[in-house]
Design a protein around this motif. Sequence first.
Motif, PDB file in Angstrom:
ATOM      1  N   GLY A  55      -3.633  -4.440   2.330  1.00 14.57           N
ATOM      2  CA  GLY A  55      -2.815  -5.511   2.877  1.00 14.57           C
ATOM      3  C   GLY A  55      -3.499  -6.860   2.766  1.00 14.57           C
ATOM      4  O   GLY A  55      -4.580  -7.006   2.191  1.00 14.57           O
ATOM      5  N   HIS A  56      -2.846  -7.847   3.336  1.00 15.41           N
ATOM      6  CA  HIS A  56      -3.357  -9.216   3.327  1.00 15.41           C
ATOM      7  C   HIS A  56      -4.609  -9.311   4.193  1.00 15.41           C
ATOM      8  O   HIS A  56      -4.667  -8.751   5.291  1.00 15.41           O
ATOM      9  CB  HIS A  56      -2.272 -10.152   3.863  1.00 15.41           C
ATOM     10  N   LEU A  57      -5.617 -10.018   3.703  1.00 19.38           N
ATOM     11  CA  LEU A  57      -6.884 -10.161   4.417  1.00 19.38           C
ATOM     12  C   LEU A  57      -6.983 -11.584   4.953  1.00 19.38           C
ATOM     13  O   LEU A  57      -7.002 -12.541   4.176  1.00 19.38           O
ATOM     14  CB  LEU A  57      -8.048  -9.873   3.468  1.00 19.38           C
ATOM     15  N   PRO A  58      -7.037 -11.772   6.280  1.00 20.00           N
ATOM     16  CA  PRO A  58      -7.135 -13.133   6.826  1.00 20.00           C
ATOM     17  C   PRO A  58      -8.368 -13.851   6.303  1.00 20.00           C
ATOM     18  O   PRO A  58      -9.407 -13.243   6.020  1.00 20.00           O
ATOM     19  CB  PRO A  58      -7.215 -12.899   8.338  1.00 20.00           C
ATOM     20  N   THR A  59      -8.263 -15.154   6.199  1.00 24.57           N
ATOM     21  CA  THR A  59      -9.328 -15.928   5.563  1.00 24.57           C
ATOM     22  C   THR A  59     -10.659 -15.809   6.287  1.00 24.57           C
ATOM     23  O   THR A  59     -11.723 -15.857   5.665  1.00 24.57           O
ATOM     24  CB  THR A  59      -8.899 -17.405   5.445  1.00 24.57           C
ATOM     25  N   ALA A  76       0.185  -0.539 -23.265  1.00 21.23           N
ATOM     26  CA  ALA A  76       0.256  -0.967 -24.668  1.00 21.23           C
ATOM     27  C   ALA A  76       1.045  -2.256 -24.836  1.00 21.23           C
ATOM     28  O   ALA A  76       0.742  -3.075 -25.712  1.00 21.23           O
ATOM     29  CB  ALA A  76       0.865   0.154 -25.502  1.00 21.23           C
ATOM     30  N   GLY A  77       2.039  -2.455 -24.013  1.00 19.91           N
ATOM     31  CA  GLY A  77       2.848  -3.665 -24.129  1.00 19.91           C
ATOM     32  C   GLY A  77       2.268  -4.869 -23.421  1.00 19.91           C
ATOM     33  O   GLY A  77       2.889  -5.937 -23.381  1.00 19.91           O
ATOM     34  N   GLY A  78       1.070  -4.717 -22.840  1.00 14.22           N
ATOM     35  CA  GLY A  78       0.442  -5.820 -22.123  1.00 14.22           C
ATOM     36  C   GLY A  78       0.812  -5.825 -20.644  1.00 14.22           C
ATOM     37  O   GLY A  78       1.646  -5.040 -20.182  1.00 14.22           O
ATOM     38  N   ALA A  79       0.191  -6.699 -19.898  1.00 12.90           N
ATOM     39  CA  ALA A  79       0.437  -6.811 -18.457  1.00 12.90           C
ATOM     40  C   ALA A  79       0.207  -8.251 -18.034  1.00 12.90           C
ATOM     41  O   ALA A  79      -0.428  -9.039 -18.742  1.00 12.90           O
ATOM     42  CB  ALA A  79      -0.484  -5.875 -17.675  1.00 12.90           C
ATOM     43  N   GLU A  80       0.742  -8.573 -16.874  1.00  7.85           N
ATOM     44  CA  GLU A  80       0.508  -9.893 -16.298  1.00  7.85           C
ATOM     45  C   GLU A  80       0.500  -9.768 -14.783  1.00  7.85           C
ATOM     46  O   GLU A  80       0.914  -8.756 -14.215  1.00  7.85           O
ATOM     47  CB  GLU A  80       1.579 -10.886 -16.740  1.00  7.85           C
ATOM     48  N   GLY A  81       0.014 -10.819 -14.134  1.00  5.53           N
ATOM     49  CA  GLY A  81       0.025 -10.846 -12.683  1.00  5.53           C
ATOM     50  C   GLY A  81      -1.350 -11.087 -12.093  1.00  5.53           C
ATOM     51  O   GLY A  81      -2.371 -11.140 -12.790  1.00  5.53           O
ATOM     52  N   VAL A  82      -1.360 -11.221 -10.773  1.00  4.73           N
ATOM     53  CA  VAL A  82      -2.564 -11.587 -10.031  1.00  4.73           C
ATOM     54  C   VAL A  82      -3.449 -10.370  -9.803  1.00  4.73           C
ATOM     55  O   VAL A  82      -2.977  -9.308  -9.391  1.00  4.73           O
ATOM     56  CB  VAL A  82      -2.173 -12.220  -8.677  1.00  4.73           C
ATOM     57  N   LEU A  83      -4.745 -10.557 -10.038  1.00  4.93           N
ATOM     58  CA  LEU A  83      -5.737  -9.540  -9.706  1.00  4.93           C
ATOM     59  C   LEU A  83      -6.305  -9.796  -8.311  1.00  4.93           C
ATOM     60  O   LEU A  83      -6.408  -8.885  -7.501  1.00  4.93           O
ATOM     61  CB  LEU A  83      -6.853  -9.540 -10.748  1.00  4.93           C
ATOM     62  N   ILE A  84      -6.681 -11.034  -8.033  1.00  6.25           N
ATOM     63  CA  ILE A  84      -7.161 -11.430  -6.708  1.00  6.25           C
ATOM     64  C   ILE A  84      -6.803 -12.894  -6.507  1.00  6.25           C
ATOM     65  O   ILE A  84      -6.894 -13.704  -7.437  1.00  6.25           O
ATOM     66  CB  ILE A  84      -8.688 -11.207  -6.558  1.00  6.25           C
ATOM     67  N   ALA A  85      -6.360 -13.230  -5.308  1.00  3.78           N
ATOM     68  CA  ALA A  85      -6.033 -14.619  -4.976  1.00  3.78           C
ATOM     69  C   ALA A  85      -6.396 -14.864  -3.523  1.00  3.78           C
ATOM     70  O   ALA A  85      -6.063 -14.060  -2.648  1.00  3.78           O
ATOM     71  CB  ALA A  85      -4.552 -14.913  -5.204  1.00  3.78           C
ATOM     72  N   HIS A  86      -7.076 -15.968  -3.277  1.00  7.66           N
ATOM     73  CA  HIS A  86      -7.442 -16.374  -1.919  1.00  7.66           C
ATOM     74  C   HIS A  86      -7.011 -17.821  -1.749  1.00  7.66           C
ATOM     75  O   HIS A  86      -7.502 -18.706  -2.446  1.00  7.66           O
ATOM     76  CB  HIS A  86      -8.947 -16.236  -1.709  1.00  7.66           C
ATOM     77  N   GLY A  87      -6.069 -18.057  -0.827  1.00  6.28           N
ATOM     78  CA  GLY A  87      -5.630 -19.416  -0.564  1.00  6.28           C
ATOM     79  C   GLY A  87      -4.142 -19.591  -0.746  1.00  6.28           C
ATOM     80  O   GLY A  87      -3.352 -18.651  -0.643  1.00  6.28           O
ATOM     81  N   ASP A  88      -3.754 -20.822  -1.061  1.00  5.39           N
ATOM     82  CA  ASP A  88      -2.348 -21.155  -1.241  1.00  5.39           C
ATOM     83  C   ASP A  88      -2.248 -22.354  -2.179  1.00  5.39           C
ATOM     84  O   ASP A  88      -3.231 -22.722  -2.832  1.00  5.39           O
ATOM     85  CB  ASP A  88      -1.671 -21.436   0.110  1.00  5.39           C
ATOM     86  N   ALA A  89      -1.077 -22.963  -2.233  1.00  5.38           N
ATOM     87  CA  ALA A  89      -0.871 -24.048  -3.191  1.00  5.38           C
ATOM     88  C   ALA A  89      -1.734 -25.266  -2.906  1.00  5.38           C
ATOM     89  O   ALA A  89      -1.945 -26.098  -3.790  1.00  5.38           O
ATOM     90  CB  ALA A  89       0.605 -24.449  -3.199  1.00  5.38           C
ATOM     91  N   SER A  91     -16.516 -27.129   2.228  1.00  8.20           N
ATOM     92  CA  SER A  91     -16.390 -26.807   3.647  1.00  8.20           C
ATOM     93  C   SER A  91     -15.329 -25.760   3.934  1.00  8.20           C
ATOM     94  O   SER A  91     -15.374 -25.121   4.978  1.00  8.20           O
ATOM     95  CB  SER A  91     -16.054 -28.075   4.445  1.00  8.20           C
ATOM     96  N   LEU A  92     -14.380 -25.578   3.030  1.00  4.23           N
ATOM     97  CA  LEU A  92     -13.246 -24.719   3.349  1.00  4.23           C
ATOM     98  C   LEU A  92     -12.633 -24.190   2.067  1.00  4.23           C
ATOM     99  O   LEU A  92     -12.424 -24.941   1.112  1.00  4.23           O
ATOM    100  CB  LEU A  92     -12.200 -25.529   4.133  1.00  4.23           C
ATOM    101  N   ILE A  93     -12.354 -22.878   2.039  1.00  4.53           N
ATOM    102  CA  ILE A  93     -11.620 -22.301   0.914  1.00  4.53           C
ATOM    103  C   ILE A  93     -10.132 -22.510   1.143  1.00  4.53           C
ATOM    104  O   ILE A  93      -9.440 -23.126   0.346  1.00  4.53           O
ATOM    105  CB  ILE A  93     -11.944 -20.803   0.762  1.00  4.53           C
ATOM    106  N   SER A  94      -9.650 -21.995   2.252  1.00  7.87           N
ATOM    107  CA  SER A  94      -8.243 -22.142   2.605  1.00  7.87           C
ATOM    108  C   SER A  94      -8.045 -21.567   3.991  1.00  7.87           C
ATOM    109  O   SER A  94      -8.828 -20.739   4.460  1.00  7.87           O
ATOM    110  CB  SER A  94      -7.347 -21.400   1.608  1.00  7.87           C
ATOM    111  N   TRP A  95      -6.977 -21.990   4.645  1.00 10.36           N
ATOM    112  CA  TRP A  95      -6.587 -21.337   5.891  1.00 10.36           C
ATOM    113  C   TRP A  95      -5.659 -20.163   5.629  1.00 10.36           C
ATOM    114  O   TRP A  95      -5.315 -19.433   6.543  1.00 10.36           O
ATOM    115  CB  TRP A  95      -5.931 -22.348   6.832  1.00 10.36           C
ATOM    116  N   SER A  96      -5.238 -19.991   4.386  1.00  2.50           N
ATOM    117  CA  SER A  96      -4.485 -18.804   4.003  1.00  2.50           C
ATOM    118  C   SER A  96      -5.468 -17.758   3.492  1.00  2.50           C
ATOM    119  O   SER A  96      -6.549 -18.083   3.001  1.00  2.50           O
ATOM    120  CB  SER A  96      -3.460 -19.137   2.919  1.00  2.50           C
ATOM    121  N   GLY A  97      -5.071 -16.496   3.581  1.00  2.41           N
ATOM    122  CA  GLY A  97      -6.002 -15.416   3.305  1.00  2.41           C
ATOM    123  C   GLY A  97      -5.996 -14.929   1.871  1.00  2.41           C
ATOM    124  O   GLY A  97      -5.585 -15.627   0.940  1.00  2.41           O
ATOM    125  N   LEU A  98      -6.463 -13.684   1.703  1.00  2.00           N
ATOM    126  CA  LEU A  98      -6.740 -13.106   0.389  1.00  2.00           C
ATOM    127  C   LEU A  98      -5.811 -11.932   0.131  1.00  2.00           C
ATOM    128  O   LEU A  98      -5.525 -11.134   1.024  1.00  2.00           O
ATOM    129  CB  LEU A  98      -8.208 -12.664   0.339  1.00  2.00           C
TER     130      LEU A  98
END
Length: 560
Positions: free
Chosen positions: A378-382, A403-416, A504-511
């Motif tokens: 699940g989502h991990l708080p920052t 074989a046809g390839g893949a896309e998408g997020v492997l790991i993301a921490h933060g927000d826009a 000082s800060l990565i994000s207030w949104s989690g991982l």
Amino acid sequence: SIRMLADHRADAPDAPWLLWLAFGACHAPHQAPQELIRAYDATFAHGWDVERAQRLARQKTLGLVPPDTELPPRNDGVPAWDSLGEAERRVFTRLQSAYAAMLEHADAQIGRLLQFLRDSGQADDTLVLVLSDNGASQEGGPLGYVNAMGPYNLRPEDMAEKLRRIDDIGGPDTHSNFPHGWAMAANTPLKRYKQNTHGGGIRDPLVMAWPRGIAARGELRHPFCHASDLVPTLLDLCGVAPPAQIAGVAQLPITGQSLRATLADPAAPGRSTPQYFEMFGHRGIWSEGWKAVAYHPPGTPFDADRWELYHLERDFAENHDHADAEPERLAAMKALWWREAEANQVLPLDERFGARFAENARRAQGARSRFVFHAGMGHLPTDVAPDVRARSYRIEADVDIPAGGAEGVLIAHGDATSGYSLYLQDGHLVHDLNIGGLHQLVRSDRPVPPGRQRLGFRMDLGPMVQTPPLPGLGRVTVPSSRRGSLWIGDAPAGEIVFKTGFTSLISWSGLDIGRDRASPVSHYAAPFAFSGRLFQVTLTLAPQQELDGTAIGNAEMARQ
């Protein structure tokens, strides 16, 4: 909240319930629908000086403040609105509009909740309390922010950039906060701000309604009360005695006094016991209608603080200082503060700002240096996510590419507004280090082949150095260089030298693992779930170098 109450009504309609609804409003980031934000521009175009005068007049008309209340001078450092340039007035007005729109939006949601209580037949027997936690925030600084996450990480945001992004203010890729002048107006007619112990930091509204239990409708109560009075009030109204023990553990005594009498009778006497205040060395004490308060300049001896003395029952806005005229009363109030501080574990006084936040940052994860995240988590708080500030680190994802390839997020921490993301897009491995909206991207120099793969990103920091003196921060400790590299298996696949990073800060949104479930860190639409097979992501941290506590503290205070 409505769903919780509806479920409770269906499952156990005769059982009591407690709902704590904590809105983000009106905390930064100030965000709201754009149509609400822009509708307020004309309302606030006259600026904070006119707004303060108008608010005080309305407060007097409504009976919220005594009719002889005077407006104090502008807070230190706040310029006259008429002295500002056109660009500043436009930006500052829009920042205030975002604040007001956020408040209106929150008010509408409270209305939805109250309507549900009426529709479900629960309104008459529900005690509703609406309150805030502190005065208006000074964390927006003198100029406010369109996206504070950049300046928190030493990426400047000048007035030209603010003006260029004026129509983004309050949107999903901004972390907006208003400037000191509008925070001052929000605290009308009180002095100073959140973090301080003058009225602008500690006086807040409290609205209570209980159709079956409180006969008063639309009435005001002026006796002093404090947040510590709420628990004894609720226990008193519910007829519940506080337990002396819970699970065999003796409970501390409940401080504060019940407000039950004043709810029924506006002439009932108010609080009879004193109340202390303290934050970062700023101090205050209320007793029998008087208040002594001291603003503590950082880095100075506590004994050098100048105490002020106000008779709040006659001087709501703390304008008339009696310290020189009544030295005996002031001395007694100061002595009372020390007694209350000792009794309530305030001592020893600790004015350290940066050092305390740096200690807390190190304490969160201790010496842990390796994190393994499996697909499906699940989502991990920052606050419990890997702390990649001020250190080198490695990310490695174990994946199977069809074989046809893949896309998408492997790991993301933060927000826009700020964060990092490692993902596949158009067959290539991509890493984005997003610092306050500055997207620093590196894309693999070749496609990722199908089959079982180890895909990685490495951050390598140079030795720590100090910046030249920065306004409000002094010299800040930062890496001399930040170099990033992408890896496919054991071979490098792309490099980048970063202009800036997480100070000082990565994000207030989690991982998140395998997706970016909310506001996207990079240039894709959330959740951008990984379409291949993800087994696990391993993040390995090098020893953390020195963190700059002052910079962390400035960011964290904006979070509280």
